[in-house]
Design an enzyme around this catalytic site. Structure first.
Site, mmCIF file in Angstrom:
data_model
loop_
_atom_site.group_PDB
_atom_site.id
_atom_site.type_symbol
_atom_site.label_atom_id
_atom_site.label_comp_id
_atom_site.label_asym_id
_atom_site.label_seq_id
_atom_site.Cartn_x
_atom_site.Cartn_y
_atom_site.Cartn_z
ATOM 1 N N SER A 25 100.530 66.809 -46.216
ATOM 2 C CA SER A 25 99.358 66.174 -45.587
ATOM 3 C C SER A 25 98.149 66.540 -46.447
ATOM 4 C CB SER A 25 99.176 66.684 -44.156
ATOM 5 O OG SER A 25 100.343 66.463 -43.404
ATOM 6 N N LYS A 67 97.712 59.738 -41.904
ATOM 7 C CA LYS A 67 98.253 61.013 -41.409
ATOM 8 C C LYS A 67 97.140 61.893 -40.832
ATOM 9 C CE LYS A 67 100.702 64.586 -40.639
ATOM 10 N NZ LYS A 67 101.511 64.625 -39.420
ATOM 11 N N LYS A 117 93.424 72.030 -40.855
ATOM 12 C CA LYS A 117 93.211 71.357 -42.146
ATOM 13 C C LYS A 117 93.185 69.840 -41.958
ATOM 14 C CE LYS A 117 96.809 70.256 -44.274
ATOM 15 N NZ LYS A 117 98.083 70.111 -44.985
HETATM 16 P P1 NAD Z 1 105.098 75.754 -44.799
HETATM 17 O O1 NAD Z 1 103.968 76.698 -45.024
HETATM 18 O O2 NAD Z 1 106.213 76.143 -43.913
HETATM 19 O O3 NAD Z 1 105.744 75.343 -46.227
HETATM 20 C C1 NAD Z 1 104.992 75.192 -47.391
HETATM 21 C C2 NAD Z 1 105.770 75.854 -48.515
HETATM 22 O O4 NAD Z 1 105.091 75.655 -49.764
HETATM 23 C C3 NAD Z 1 105.907 77.374 -48.331
HETATM 24 O O5 NAD Z 1 107.275 77.723 -48.293
HETATM 25 C C4 NAD Z 1 105.182 77.948 -49.536
HETATM 26 O O6 NAD Z 1 105.769 79.155 -50.032
HETATM 27 C C5 NAD Z 1 105.306 76.814 -50.536
HETATM 28 N N1 NAD Z 1 104.314 76.877 -51.591
HETATM 29 C C6 NAD Z 1 103.000 77.211 -51.512
HETATM 30 N N2 NAD Z 1 102.434 77.148 -52.730
HETATM 31 C C7 NAD Z 1 103.407 76.767 -53.600
HETATM 32 C C8 NAD Z 1 103.443 76.526 -54.998
HETATM 33 N N3 NAD Z 1 102.351 76.650 -55.759
HETATM 34 N N4 NAD Z 1 104.634 76.172 -55.558
HETATM 35 C C9 NAD Z 1 105.743 76.047 -54.811
HETATM 36 N N5 NAD Z 1 105.770 76.260 -53.464
HETATM 37 C C10 NAD Z 1 104.610 76.619 -52.888
HETATM 38 O O7 NAD Z 1 104.432 74.397 -44.337
HETATM 39 P P2 NAD Z 1 105.169 73.181 -43.594
HETATM 40 O O8 NAD Z 1 104.969 73.343 -42.130
HETATM 41 O O9 NAD Z 1 106.503 72.954 -44.172
HETATM 42 O O10 NAD Z 1 104.186 71.991 -44.023
HETATM 43 C C11 NAD Z 1 104.224 71.436 -45.334
HETATM 44 C C12 NAD Z 1 103.295 70.232 -45.364
HETATM 45 O O11 NAD Z 1 103.747 69.279 -44.405
HETATM 46 C C13 NAD Z 1 101.829 70.553 -45.006
HETATM 47 O O12 NAD Z 1 100.972 69.758 -45.791
HETATM 48 C C14 NAD Z 1 101.757 70.190 -43.538
HETATM 49 O O13 NAD Z 1 100.439 69.872 -43.144
HETATM 50 C C15 NAD Z 1 102.706 69.016 -43.477
HETATM 51 N N6 NAD Z 1 103.356 68.780 -42.176
HETATM 52 C C16 NAD Z 1 103.924 69.798 -41.459
HETATM 53 C C17 NAD Z 1 104.559 69.521 -40.250
HETATM 54 C C18 NAD Z 1 105.203 70.592 -39.406
HETATM 55 O O14 NAD Z 1 105.565 70.307 -38.241
HETATM 56 N N7 NAD Z 1 105.410 71.799 -39.882
HETATM 57 C C19 NAD Z 1 104.630 68.201 -39.793
HETATM 58 C C20 NAD Z 1 104.079 67.174 -40.564
HETATM 59 C C21 NAD Z 1 103.443 67.477 -41.753
#
Ligand code: NAD
Length: 319
Positions: free
Chosen positions: A98, A173, A242
């Site tokens: 997102s 989104k 965010k």
């Molecule tokens: P999360 O924090 O669980 O996962 C993000 C991952 O990215 C982490 O494992 C982190 O270690 C990794 N990361 C960070 N910096 C990095 C880098 N430089 N290189 C490689 N990996 C790196 O977050 P999430 O809940 O999986 O969400 C991910 C995205 O999806 C976000 O943008 C969030 O807003 C969006 N989103 C989440 C949900 C949800 O229900 N969790 C739903 C829809 C959208």
């Protein structure tokens, strides 16, 4: 094109199960996460974990990003661009995070200069949708790009919709999650008020969910994560904050009056500041309950009496 290798960078709550689904569908999937825990979890899911983003860009034609925010998306994209062209496999980056729509548009221009296409394809449906392949996916890109990615996105989502040109998915989104945050907070306030008035919150939800006040929060979040006290939707309060900021900034940038939306943002920021770091977004009810001196979980009937008082429909309509 089923023979393209796929890369997934960001193997967290969402990216981990998404990578697993793509591999289970027969795609060759390689991945990378910055955290050892993310890498270990992905390896346990059977994903081939590489040593860095560059390695993913050398191995995979299509690289999916599922990262926390635009800052990190841009830094990972820069790593992909830095791979010498002759050693680079990646031709398409799909940002399913997102991210900020204006920054996505600008990044698309920079990547195009390096010969890489950018498509945004953020999702709604939460961890439940990522595991089950039932995400709603909103795509920003050309019709040709949308068609080209159908075999990949179709594994992850049950509703894959082209929102418009690049950046449009990210705009939709953020606006969706602004609405979701508003629904959640007003549903929490209403459930607390009903409870204080002496109405069983389970009964309150059962009535609302066949009435005009219903939303994803009343249909899913309160029954599944708040009333049972599990608070384990897998989507953090910080990530939703965010999104709300992105949406209000988008509106302001377009010269629009965002009075109510800005109030939602300010209230979310205020309440989230009182939660522990890493708190689930459904915990936003806690500071409201504290202020009211009401705990809706104390007042909720058990599930059997709730069932007899009417259904509490559950639909997979998370973030
Ligand atoms: P999360 O924090 O669980 O996962 C993000 C991952 O990215 C982490 O494992 C982190 O270690 C990794 N990361 C960070 N910096 C990095 C880098 N430089 N290189 C490689 N990996 C790196 O977050 P999430 O809940 O999986 O969400 C991910 C995205 O999806 C976000 O943008 C969030 O807003 C969006 N989103 C989440 C949900 C949800 O229900 N969790 C739903 C829809 C959208």
């Amino acid at each position: 094109m089923a023979d393209r290798a796929l890369g997934l960078i960001g193997l967290g709550h969402m990216g981990g199960p998404m990578a697993e689904r793509l591999a289970a569908a027969g795609h060759r999937v390689v991945g990378f996460d910055a955290s050892p825990a993310g890498r270990e979890d992905a390896a346990a899911r059977g994903i081939e974990v590489l040593s860095g983003a560059e390695e993913v860009g050398r191995a995979a034609q299509v690289v999916i990003l599922m990262l926390p925010n635009s800052d990190i998306v841009e830094s990972v994209a820069a790593q992909l661009v830095a791979i010498p062209a002759a050693e680079r496999a990646v031709t398409v980056v799909v940002d399913m995070s997102s991210s900020e729509p204006e920054r996505t548009r600008a990044l698309a221009v920079r990547l195009a200069e390096a010969g890489i296409e950018l498509v945004d394809a953020p999702v709604s449906g939460g961890v439940v949708g990522a595991v089950g392949g039932t995400l709603t996916i909103m795509v920003g890109g050309s019709v040709a790009q949308f068609d080209d990615l159908a075999d990949v996105l179709g594994v992850l989502g049950s509703r894959v919709v082209r929102a418009g040109d690049v950046g449009a998915g990210h705009a939709v989104k953020a606006l969706n999650n602004l609405m979701s945050a508003a629904h959640l907070m007003v549903s929490d306030e209403a459930a607390i008020a009903a409870t204080r008035f002496g109405v069983d919150p389970e009964v309150f939800l059962a009535i609302v969910n066949t009435s005009s006040g219903r939303s994803g929060s009343t249909e899913l979040k309160l029954p599944r994560y708040v009333l049972p006290g599990s608070f384990d939707s897998g989507f953090s309060a910080a990530l939703l904050e965010k999104d709300v900021r992105i949406a209000t900034a988008l509106g302001r940038g377009l010269g629009l009056d965002m009075t109510l939306s800005d109030a939602v943002r300010a209230r979310w920021e205020e309440l989230n500041a009182e939660l522990q770091p890493g708190a689930d977004h459904t915990e936003i009810i806690r500071p409201l309950e504290q202020r009211a001196g009401v705990d809706v979980r104390d007042q909720a009937s058990d599930s059997s009496s709730a069932a007899s008082s009417g259904s509490v429909p559950v639909r997979p309509t998370e973030q």
